[in-house]
Design a protein around this motif. Structure first.
Motif, PDB file in Angstrom:
ATOM      1  N   TRP A 264      15.635 -19.957  18.528  1.00 37.85           N
ATOM      2  CA  TRP A 264      15.017 -19.062  19.509  1.00 37.85           C
ATOM      3  C   TRP A 264      15.656 -17.674  19.441  1.00 37.85           C
ATOM      4  O   TRP A 264      14.957 -16.659  19.523  1.00 37.85           O
ATOM      5  CB  TRP A 264      15.168 -19.612  20.934  1.00 37.85           C
ATOM      6  N   ASP A 265      16.967 -17.625  19.285  1.00 34.80           N
ATOM      7  CA  ASP A 265      17.623 -16.321  19.244  1.00 34.80           C
ATOM      8  C   ASP A 265      17.260 -15.553  17.976  1.00 34.80           C
ATOM      9  O   ASP A 265      17.080 -14.336  18.017  1.00 34.80           O
ATOM     10  CB  ASP A 265      19.142 -16.471  19.381  1.00 34.80           C
TER      11      ASP A 265
ATOM     12  N   ARG B  33      13.989 -14.126  18.598  1.00 32.70           N
ATOM     13  CA  ARG B  33      14.115 -12.997  19.531  1.00 32.70           C
ATOM     14  C   ARG B  33      14.470 -11.723  18.797  1.00 32.70           C
ATOM     15  O   ARG B  33      13.853 -10.674  19.008  1.00 32.70           O
ATOM     16  CB  ARG B  33      15.185 -13.298  20.593  1.00 32.70           C
TER      17      ARG B  33
ATOM     18  N   THR C 102      11.463 -10.512  16.792  1.00 32.68           N
ATOM     19  CA  THR C 102      10.322 -10.125  17.622  1.00 32.68           C
ATOM     20  C   THR C 102      10.624  -8.895  18.470  1.00 32.68           C
ATOM     21  O   THR C 102       9.743  -8.055  18.688  1.00 32.68           O
ATOM     22  CB  THR C 102       9.858 -11.312  18.477  1.00 32.68           C
ATOM     23  N   GLU C 103      11.842  -8.757  18.956  1.00 29.98           N
ATOM     24  CA  GLU C 103      12.199  -7.527  19.674  1.00 29.98           C
ATOM     25  C   GLU C 103      12.087  -6.318  18.752  1.00 29.98           C
ATOM     26  O   GLU C 103      11.639  -5.256  19.167  1.00 29.98           O
ATOM     27  CB  GLU C 103      13.600  -7.635  20.274  1.00 29.98           C
TER      28      GLU C 103
ATOM     29  N   LEU D 260       6.965 -12.718  22.425  1.00 30.51           N
ATOM     30  CA  LEU D 260       8.284 -12.454  23.002  1.00 30.51           C
ATOM     31  C   LEU D 260       8.470 -13.234  24.306  1.00 30.51           C
ATOM     32  O   LEU D 260       9.550 -13.775  24.567  1.00 30.51           O
ATOM     33  CB  LEU D 260       8.442 -10.954  23.237  1.00 30.51           C
TER      34      LEU D 260
ATOM     35  N   ILE E 148       9.401 -16.736  23.438  1.00 29.43           N
ATOM     36  CA  ILE E 148      10.778 -16.795  22.944  1.00 29.43           C
ATOM     37  C   ILE E 148      11.773 -16.690  24.096  1.00 29.43           C
ATOM     38  O   ILE E 148      12.753 -17.455  24.167  1.00 29.43           O
ATOM     39  CB  ILE E 148      11.005 -15.694  21.885  1.00 29.43           C
ATOM     40  N   TYR E 149      11.524 -15.775  25.012  1.00 32.91           N
ATOM     41  CA  TYR E 149      12.403 -15.665  26.183  1.00 32.91           C
ATOM     42  C   TYR E 149      12.400 -16.950  26.997  1.00 32.91           C
ATOM     43  O   TYR E 149      13.438 -17.364  27.523  1.00 32.91           O
ATOM     44  CB  TYR E 149      11.995 -14.478  27.055  1.00 32.91           C
TER      45      TYR E 149
ATOM     46  N   LEU F  62      14.660 -19.353  25.497  1.00 32.71           N
ATOM     47  CA  LEU F  62      16.057 -18.984  25.747  1.00 32.71           C
ATOM     48  C   LEU F  62      16.442 -19.112  27.224  1.00 32.71           C
ATOM     49  O   LEU F  62      17.588 -18.860  27.595  1.00 32.71           O
ATOM     50  CB  LEU F  62      16.312 -17.552  25.275  1.00 32.71           C
TER      51      LEU F  62
ATOM     52  N   ASN G  42      12.794 -11.951  31.806  1.00 39.01           N
ATOM     53  CA  ASN G  42      12.211 -11.365  30.601  1.00 39.01           C
ATOM     54  C   ASN G  42      10.837 -11.965  30.301  1.00 39.01           C
ATOM     55  O   ASN G  42       9.947 -11.273  29.799  1.00 39.01           O
ATOM     56  CB  ASN G  42      13.132 -11.562  29.402  1.00 39.01           C
TER      57      ASN G  42
ATOM     58  N   SER H 161       7.494  -9.657  29.902  1.00 37.52           N
ATOM     59  CA  SER H 161       6.700  -9.659  28.665  1.00 37.52           C
ATOM     60  C   SER H 161       5.289 -10.178  28.899  1.00 37.52           C
ATOM     61  O   SER H 161       4.329  -9.670  28.314  1.00 37.52           O
ATOM     62  CB  SER H 161       7.392 -10.492  27.586  1.00 37.52           C
TER      63      SER H 161
END
Length: 193
Positions: free
Chosen positions: A72-73, A76, A79-80, A96, A99-100, A103, A108, A112
């Protein structure tokens, strides 16, 4: 099966399944084997984000907490970077938010998701917006551990709306939703004919 026959299983997974794989479908076991064989080499940044998300989702399905967090990180970070390069892309904001959620970053996720919805509306892409947003929330809420709210949102998106690629039959066999069993709203949805 036809697509696999035309372009081969590995290429099929690379092109299609990384972004939208059906964990309960007939290709699930083969998909996992092919996923293990794929490397990042040759993936575009967008596809590399999906590559990491697919691996994070698989780690989630197998309760591999450490791997899940790493993937996931990684998703991130990619994607960020994409979001900074494409600030008007609703797809990137939607990805995003997923993904947040993976996490566990609820604030977030909300930010998003709101941004994705704003961008879809601004671009006039609203035909499926409400059910897709509800389904997105259901998915995110599962990842965030809010089972009751996830069941409510899933019920709204699947039970009363038609989303072309998410049916009640698919929800019944998809192991992603299995953790919602025992929640009254989900059980009522599953009892629907």
């Amino acid at each position: 099966q036809e697509a696999e026959a035309r372009i081969g299983r590995e290429e099929f997974v690379r092109k299609m399944c990384l972004a939208c794989f059906d964990w309960g479908g007939p290709l699930a076991a083969d998909y996992e084997r092919v996923l293990d064989q794929l490397t990042l080499e040759g993936f575009s940044p967008r596809d590399s984000a999906n590559y990491y998300v697919a691996r994070a989702q698989r780690a989630n399905m197998h309760n591999q907490t450490g791997l899940k967090r790493v993937y996931w990180d990684s998703a991130r970070v990619v994607t960020e970077r994409m979001a900074r390069a494409e600030p008007e892309s609703p797809y990137t904001q939607e990805l995003l938010s997923l993904i947040y959620a993976g996490l566990g970053r609820a604030p977030n996720v909300r930010q998003s998701m709101r941004r994705a919805e704003e961008l879809y509306r601004a671009q006039g892409d609203t035909a499926w917006l409400r059910p897709l947003i509800q389904l997105g929330w259901a998915t995110h809420l599962v990842l965030l551990g809010d089972r009751a709210a996830a069941a409510d949102s899933l019920s709204l998106s699947v039970g009363r709306q038609h989303i072309p690629y998410v049916t009640l039959a698919a929800v019944r066999v998809d192991p992603f939703w299995a953790g919602l069993r025992g929640i009254p709203q989900f059980d009522r949805l599953m009892a629907t004919k």
